[in-house]
Design an enzyme around this catalytic site. Structure first.
Site, PDB file in Angstrom:
ATOM      1  N   ASN A   1     118.721 -48.895  21.277  1.00  0.00           N
ATOM      2  CA  ASN A   1     119.124 -48.569  19.912  1.00  0.00           C
ATOM      3  C   ASN A   1     118.025 -47.710  19.271  1.00  0.00           C
ATOM      4  OD1 ASN A   1     119.158 -48.868  17.037  1.00  0.00           O
ATOM      5  ND2 ASN A   1     120.543 -50.611  17.250  1.00  0.00           N
TER       6      ASN A   1
ATOM      7  N   LYS B   1     116.264 -49.045  16.185  1.00  0.00           N
ATOM      8  CA  LYS B   1     115.295 -50.119  16.465  1.00  0.00           C
ATOM      9  C   LYS B   1     114.027 -49.560  17.108  1.00  0.00           C
ATOM     10  CE  LYS B   1     118.450 -53.929  17.351  1.00  0.00           C
ATOM     11  NZ  LYS B   1     118.896 -54.842  18.388  1.00  0.00           N
TER      12      LYS B   1
ATOM     13  N   ASP C   1     116.560 -59.850  19.046  1.00  0.00           N
ATOM     14  CA  ASP C   1     117.960 -60.233  18.932  1.00  0.00           C
ATOM     15  C   ASP C   1     118.183 -60.636  17.489  1.00  0.00           C
ATOM     16  OD1 ASP C   1     120.410 -60.469  20.435  1.00  0.00           O
ATOM     17  OD2 ASP C   1     120.344 -62.589  19.936  1.00  0.00           O
TER      18      ASP C   1
ATOM     19  N   PHE D   1     124.803 -50.759   8.694  1.00  0.00           N
ATOM     20  CA  PHE D   1     125.719 -50.992   9.810  1.00  0.00           C
ATOM     21  C   PHE D   1     126.150 -52.446   9.789  1.00  0.00           C
ATOM     22  CE2 PHE D   1     123.172 -53.416  12.936  1.00  0.00           C
ATOM     23  CZ  PHE D   1     121.941 -53.371  12.303  1.00  0.00           C
ATOM     24  N   GLY D   2     126.989 -52.812  10.741  1.00  0.00           N
ATOM     25  CA  GLY D   2     127.399 -54.217  10.901  1.00  0.00           C
ATOM     26  C   GLY D   2     127.969 -54.811   9.613  1.00  0.00           C
TER      27      GLY D   2
ATOM     28  N   LYS E   1     116.321 -51.138   2.162  1.00  0.00           N
ATOM     29  CA  LYS E   1     116.733 -52.238   3.033  1.00  0.00           C
ATOM     30  C   LYS E   1     115.552 -52.696   3.889  1.00  0.00           C
ATOM     31  CE  LYS E   1     119.631 -53.556   6.918  1.00  0.00           C
ATOM     32  NZ  LYS E   1     120.599 -53.194   7.941  1.00  0.00           N
TER      33      LYS E   1
ATOM     34  N   HIS F   1     115.322 -58.699   7.446  1.00  0.00           N
ATOM     35  CA  HIS F   1     114.965 -59.676   8.479  1.00  0.00           C
ATOM     36  C   HIS F   1     114.140 -59.019   9.591  1.00  0.00           C
ATOM     37  CE1 HIS F   1     118.708 -57.639   9.007  1.00  0.00           C
ATOM     38  NE2 HIS F   1     118.937 -58.079  10.234  1.00  0.00           N
ATOM     39  N   ARG F   2     114.551 -57.799  10.003  1.00  0.00           N
ATOM     40  CA  ARG F   2     113.871 -57.121  11.113  1.00  0.00           C
ATOM     41  C   ARG F   2     112.433 -56.766  10.716  1.00  0.00           C
ATOM     42  NH1 ARG F   2     117.905 -54.201  11.812  1.00  0.00           N
ATOM     43  NH2 ARG F   2     118.962 -55.644  13.194  1.00  0.00           N
TER      44      ARG F   2
HETATM   45  P1  IMP Z   1     121.480 -56.939  17.527  1.00  0.00           P
HETATM   46  O1  IMP Z   1     121.539 -57.998  18.580  1.00  0.00           O
HETATM   47  O2  IMP Z   1     120.177 -56.918  16.804  1.00  0.00           O
HETATM   48  O3  IMP Z   1     121.869 -55.579  18.028  1.00  0.00           O
HETATM   49  O4  IMP Z   1     122.525 -57.314  16.395  1.00  0.00           O
HETATM   50  C1  IMP Z   1     123.660 -58.078  16.632  1.00  0.00           C
HETATM   51  C2  IMP Z   1     124.685 -57.855  15.560  1.00  0.00           C
HETATM   52  O5  IMP Z   1     124.278 -58.525  14.366  1.00  0.00           O
HETATM   53  C3  IMP Z   1     124.894 -56.409  15.156  1.00  0.00           C
HETATM   54  O6  IMP Z   1     125.813 -55.759  15.991  1.00  0.00           O
HETATM   55  C4  IMP Z   1     125.443 -56.574  13.750  1.00  0.00           C
HETATM   56  O7  IMP Z   1     126.812 -56.858  13.774  1.00  0.00           O
HETATM   57  C5  IMP Z   1     124.687 -57.794  13.245  1.00  0.00           C
HETATM   58  N1  IMP Z   1     123.476 -57.369  12.539  1.00  0.00           N
HETATM   59  C6  IMP Z   1     122.191 -57.494  12.951  1.00  0.00           C
HETATM   60  N2  IMP Z   1     121.342 -56.968  12.060  1.00  0.00           N
HETATM   61  C7  IMP Z   1     122.116 -56.491  11.057  1.00  0.00           C
HETATM   62  C8  IMP Z   1     121.829 -55.805   9.845  1.00  0.00           C
HETATM   63  O8  IMP Z   1     120.684 -55.506   9.482  1.00  0.00           O
HETATM   64  N3  IMP Z   1     122.899 -55.489   9.086  1.00  0.00           N
HETATM   65  C9  IMP Z   1     124.167 -55.775   9.431  1.00  0.00           C
HETATM   66  N4  IMP Z   1     124.497 -56.377  10.549  1.00  0.00           N
HETATM   67  C10 IMP Z   1     123.477 -56.743  11.372  1.00  0.00           C
END
Ligand code: IMP
Length: 195
Positions: A12, A15, A72, A153-154, A176, A181-182
């Site tokens: 990604n 990331k 994750d 996103f998400g 953001k 969280h990240r």
């Molecule tokens: P990943 O494993 O970090 O790629 O995230 C898993 C899933 O969690 C993503 O595909 C999103 O659906 C959701 N997600 C994780 N972080 C975010 C965010 O910052 N905003 C919105 N959705 C998130």
């Protein structure tokens, strides 16, 4: 601490940019796993965020022989017993689009009085076999009943962080990132790495 090469176990680009920029003060060199031809992502079949981050770090470290960092993340909703949690990306089926995830969340939260939720990221740095550093970051908030905003996103258009009135999708990337969280997980990892 000497300068190390550390592989980033993600493809990604968002990331990759965020992690390498944030951890730059450590002085290490961060190389995306995409630079190593032939790597195949492991199946994310862990039951926790930590288990999934660890299996991604393990796979990348074994493939490259380098230290590896993986993350994750997901959304944990109180009224849904913690769903979608580790299933966040796959909650509406394999290959589900953002709008399918949003529609499912709206439907499942319809009529729910308890709107509390948090985003969480778990980062794992594998320094050697059996030697891991783990850092977690969370941001608490509320799930609203109709999406707002076009950024991010998400689940971003449905999530309003505590103490704010805009959704994550109405904030700029910098806004953001200032509370995400990240970012919090990265800050915690930076402290663990001794910087
Ligand atoms: P990943 O494993 O970090 O790629 O995230 C898993 C899933 O969690 C993503 O595909 C999103 O659906 C959701 N997600 C994780 N972080 C975010 C965010 O910052 N905003 C919105 N959705 C998130």
């Amino acid at each position: 601490m000497s300068r190390l090469e550390i592989v980033l176990a993600t493809t990604n680009t968002h990331k990759i940019a965020e992690i390498s920029r944030f951890l730059a003060p450590t002085g290490h060199v961060f190389r995306p796993i995409g630079e190593f031809p032939g790597y195949i992502d492991p199946e994310e079949n862990g039951e926790t965020f930590e288990a999934n981050a660890r299996l991604k770090a393990d796979a990348a470290a074994r493939f490259t022989g380098l230290e590896a960092i993986a993350d994750d993340s997901g959304l944990v909703v109180a009224a849904l017993g913690g769903e979608p949690g580790v299933q966040s990306a796959r909650w509406a089926g394999p290959g589900a689009t953002q709008s399918m995830l949003i529609d499912k969340m709206i439907a499942r939260m319809r009529g729910q009085a308890d709107r509390r939720a948090y985003f969480v990221t778990v980062l794992v740095l594998r320094r050697a076999p059996g030697d891991y550093l783990m850092a977690e970051g969370r941001v608490e908030g509320q799930i609203i009943d109709a999406p707002r905003g076009a950024m991010g996103f998400g689940y971003d258009p449905l999530f309003v962080p505590s103490g704010h009135s805009k959704t994550f999708a109405e904030l700029t990337l910098d806004e953001k990132n200032a509370l995400s969280h990240r970012t919090r997980a990265l800050a915690a990892m930076l402290r663990l790495m001794g910087r």
